[in-house]
Design an enzyme around this catalytic site. Sequence first.
Site, PDB file in Angstrom:
ATOM      1  N   ASP A 174       9.035  -3.737   2.801  1.00 24.93           N
ATOM      2  CA  ASP A 174      10.078  -3.777   1.767  1.00 24.93           C
ATOM      3  C   ASP A 174       9.585  -2.997   0.548  1.00 24.93           C
ATOM      4  OD1 ASP A 174       8.155  -5.946   1.340  1.00 24.93           O
ATOM      5  OD2 ASP A 174       9.414  -6.483  -0.367  1.00 24.93           O
ATOM      6  N   GLU A 202       7.376  -8.738   0.251  1.00 24.14           N
ATOM      7  CA  GLU A 202       6.253  -8.798  -0.684  1.00 24.14           C
ATOM      8  C   GLU A 202       6.698  -8.532  -2.108  1.00 24.14           C
ATOM      9  OE1 GLU A 202       2.941  -7.954  -3.192  1.00 24.14           O
ATOM     10  OE2 GLU A 202       4.487  -6.510  -2.724  1.00 24.14           O
TER      11      GLU A 202
HETATM   12 ZN    ZN Z   1       2.942  -3.356  -2.419  1.00 21.67          ZN
END
Ligand code: ZN
Length: 453
Positions: free
Chosen positions: A94, A156
């Site tokens: 992501d 994340e």
């Molecule tokens: Zn990162």
Amino acid sequence: MSTPSDADVTAAVDRVLPEVRADLERLVRVPSVAFPGFDHEQVRRSAELVAELCRSAGVPDVQILSVEGGQPAVVGRIPAPPGAPTVLLYAHHDVQPVGDESGWHTAAFEPTQQGERLYGRGAADDKAGVTAHLAAIRAFDGRPPVGVTLFIEGEEECGSPTLERFLHEYAALLTADVLVLADSGNWDVGTPALTTSLRGLADCYVEVRTLEHAVHSGMYGGVVPDALTTLCRVLATLHDEQGNVAVPGLHEAGPTGVEMPEKRLREESSVLDGVQLVGTGSITERNWNKPAVTVIGIDCPSVQNASNTLVASARAKVSLRLAPGQDPEAAMTALLEHLRTHVEWGASVTVTRGELGAPYQIDATGPVFDAARDAFRTAWDGAAPVDMGIGGSIPFVAEFADAFPSAAILVTGVEDPDARAHGANESLHLGEWRRACVAEALLLAKLAPASER
Ligand SMILES: [Zn+2]
């Protein structure tokens, strides 16, 4: 198994690099923003693409997994040859949102090379990390001399909200002897680094009230205190005259072994000419090993809506970075207590706790770290790797450490100081990326038991 030399491994990486570059460009084209309000179908597409790339790199067992409420992660496994350790290779697929598009010189999701750099959102953070793992696996034709578990997370940038549950639920799939967490950076172009310390975080809200309601500042000013001035005065007590944090009782981790020239810090931070730096101690000590406190927002009337009144209430958010070794609960208590007891003039004060994140210090000694430094030195043509701290926090490091307490943790990465991760014009230095790919393949070779090499 035959014994690949460093030169063999390096040549193998160079051979697969064009394919891996194509993988990277495909990944950058997927706008995989997992933030609330963005199209999570793109995160799903991105996970499917990562899974496809893992399979084409020769990973036999690839799954897309998530826990309730979480974004899709990819887990790929190559079983360990007998007697060999298993290495978990982590990165995330992501990315941060683009932000203000007018700040970008190229289309954010169209990978574009200019000079030695490849521009695009995620080109560095962290699709470069994903592809460093793919390069290492491709270099061994999908059969590295150690077991490999790829774990490519999908949330994340949102703070890994379900990572702890994920690590718990899939512990049997993910367990490993060595963790390579490729989401940090190197010291500079030409100088590799292991990230060995991270600061923690405690943030909170402080709200001050002095009146039931706003009143005319001419009628009562000079006699009755206003909440905004009162708030400013308490916020001003957070630093001493030299700009050190003045909240008592906070831990400091002492000097570092690394120096950063002031000129470099000034360039990289964009601090204006003439603005003094705050705090005492070396720059790296202040940035990595001491606490730092920042006022990150204030709720009060805007200038446009300002009238000549005494403001009745005002609220601020205060963010405190914690030195390695600091107990985060104790830091939160100290911060709340400082704010509560430094409000003047008898104003009413409410303090509310916010987020808490533990700092982390890695004991970077032992054979795994020796192998990593050896791999870095070879990949960077003899340049010695720096043990680097970072002033920020990567909460997932502590979560991995909790989940796999006996594993050695290597925090590596592909970013260089000019990568502008999270900002406009994010880019990857392609020469450094190649070195990171070579280093990772060399590391896998060096972690194999001697009989396998
Ligand atoms: Zn990162």
